[in-house]
Design an enzyme around this catalytic site. Structure first.
Site, PDB file in Angstrom:
ATOM      1  N   SER A   1       0.794  -1.234   0.000  1.00 16.15           N
ATOM      2  CA  SER A   1       0.000   0.000   0.000  1.00 16.15           C
ATOM      3  C   SER A   1       0.825   1.282   0.000  1.00 16.15           C
ATOM      4  CB  SER A   1      -0.947   0.012   1.206  1.00 16.15           C
ATOM      5  OG  SER A   1      -1.988  -0.910   1.017  1.00 16.15           O
TER       6      SER A   1
ATOM      7  N   LYS B   1       0.395   3.501  -2.916  1.00 11.94           N
ATOM      8  CA  LYS B   1      -0.779   4.375  -3.019  1.00 11.94           C
ATOM      9  C   LYS B   1      -0.417   5.849  -2.871  1.00 11.94           C
ATOM     10  CE  LYS B   1      -3.595   0.594  -1.214  1.00 11.94           C
ATOM     11  NZ  LYS B   1      -4.348   0.047  -0.067  1.00 11.94           N
TER      12      LYS B   1
ATOM     13  N   TYR C   1      -4.054  -2.399 -10.223  1.00 10.01           N
ATOM     14  CA  TYR C   1      -3.949  -2.231  -8.768  1.00 10.01           C
ATOM     15  C   TYR C   1      -3.069  -3.319  -8.144  1.00 10.01           C
ATOM     16  CZ  TYR C   1      -5.339  -2.272  -3.845  1.00 10.01           C
ATOM     17  OH  TYR C   1      -5.322  -2.274  -2.476  1.00 10.01           O
TER      18      TYR C   1
ATOM     19  N   TYR D   1      -4.287   3.373   8.214  1.00  7.94           N
ATOM     20  CA  TYR D   1      -5.634   2.812   8.405  1.00  7.94           C
ATOM     21  C   TYR D   1      -6.191   3.229   9.767  1.00  7.94           C
ATOM     22  CZ  TYR D   1      -3.443   0.164   4.676  1.00  7.94           C
ATOM     23  OH  TYR D   1      -2.759  -0.176   3.553  1.00  7.94           O
TER      24      TYR D   1
ATOM     25  N   VAL E   1       1.317  -3.713   3.932  1.00 10.28           N
ATOM     26  CA  VAL E   1       1.288  -4.995   4.643  1.00 10.28           C
ATOM     27  C   VAL E   1       2.511  -5.859   4.353  1.00 10.28           C
ATOM     28  CG1 VAL E   1      -1.216  -5.051   4.903  1.00 10.28           C
ATOM     29  CG2 VAL E   1      -0.159  -6.132   2.893  1.00 10.28           C
TER      30      VAL E   1
END
Length: 313
Positions: free
Chosen positions: A68, A71, A195, A247, A265
């Site tokens: 992630s 992103k 993605y 998060y 992760v």
């Protein structure tokens, strides 16, 4: 070597040594088969200052799956393509829910809460894909990451991408749900293909810290003078990293570390000390929120010892 650089190098090595002794290492991500195979004892830390000096320790040259953290770079690209119109599709608020939750999407009629949860990043990927074939969109993402890192060797780990595509049922559900509300313009399988592949980019701590320099220095790579984004946009990306980058552990990270950061992760964290440093840490063991446990502990120690928290000493 200046005294301050020497001091930073000493602190980075001390922190890596301290992390090597700790028994509390978290658990590796086991829902992506390729990530479950990573050894939990790995730890790397790299800090790059404005003069391009690099302080590193541990497994700092070993590539890992950034997941992630990609992103941050896709958000930068999407803002470059459509500007603030992006926020009509994706929110900017912390989620308070797990990164792969579908509950909020239902409640908010398919609009993801922020660009760093999975649904939000899938919507951002859709923006980059528009007008391109999947291979071209992925090429754009890779080119940008190689540009900001000043490293043409950065590549996708195809085995991780394939592993995610085989097991990414929750992400497939999120994408289809958003498509039903008209949030995605492109075919779901194309969006997800891009993605899964950009999440499977592999980088070392050194490469990742280099790539984050534009966020630490108001949109500019201080070593080359090349501008990646405007100062205002860099500031806004940092703001979303601070509030949403970990998060539903984002508040804890801001409280303890006091720096904008984005986790993955795979166990990596990219953190930014504005005007001072770009930082990357890697420790594969995760906490209950899916963030690197020792990564956060190491960054807290670094921020405290260097006085880098954006909230003051």
């Amino acid at each position: 070597m200046s005294r301050s650089v020497s001091n930073l190098t000493t602190i980075v090595k001390e922190i890596a040594d301290e992390m090597a002794q700790r028994p509390d290492r978290g658990e590796v991500a086991n829902y992506i088969p390729e990530l479950a195979n990573v050894h939990n004892k790995r730890f790397g830390l790299v800090v790059v200052d404005g003069a391009g000096n690099v302080a590193s320790a541990g497994d700092s040259e070993m590539p890992f799956s950034i997941q992630s953290i990609s992103k941050v770079f896709t958000l930068t690209l999407a803002l470059g393509l459509v500007g603030d119109k992006l926020w009509q599709r994706v929110g900017r608020e912390p989620s308070g829910s797990p990164f792969n939750s579908i509950v909020q999407l239902e409640y908010e009629r398919g609009k993801p809460r922020n660009p760093f949860i999975n649904a939000g990043a899938i919507a951002v990927t859709d923006v980059i894909l528009s007008g391109h074939q999947p291979r071209e969109a992925l090429g754009e993402i890779l080119r940008f990451m190689r540009f900001v890192a000043d490293d043409p060797s950065i590549a996708i780990d195809e085995s991780v991408a394939a592993s995610e595509q085989r097991t990414g049922f929750r992400n497939i559900a999120l994408a289809n749900y958003m498509k039903s509300f008209g949030v995605l313009d492109n075919p779901v399988n194309h969006v997800l293909g891009v993605y899964f592949h950009h999440c499977a980019i592999a980088m070392s701590c050194r490469q990742l810290a280099m790539a984050g320099r534009y966020l630490a220095w108001s949109g500019v790579n201080p070593s080359t003078g090349h501008s990646a984004v405007s100062a205002e946009r860099a500031r806004r990306i940092n703001a979303v990293m601070l509030t949403c980058g970990h998060y539903d552990g984002s508040g804890e990270f801001a409280f303890r570390v006091g720096l904008p950061g984005k986790s993955g992760v795979g166990g990596g964290v990219l953190a930014v000390a504005p005007g001072k440093a770009s930082i990357a840490v890697w420790s594969p063991g995760l906490d209950v929120h899916g963030n690197s446990h020792l990564g956060r502990v190491a960054l807290e120690a670094l921020s405290k010892r260097m006085g880098w928290s954006i909230f003051g000493v």
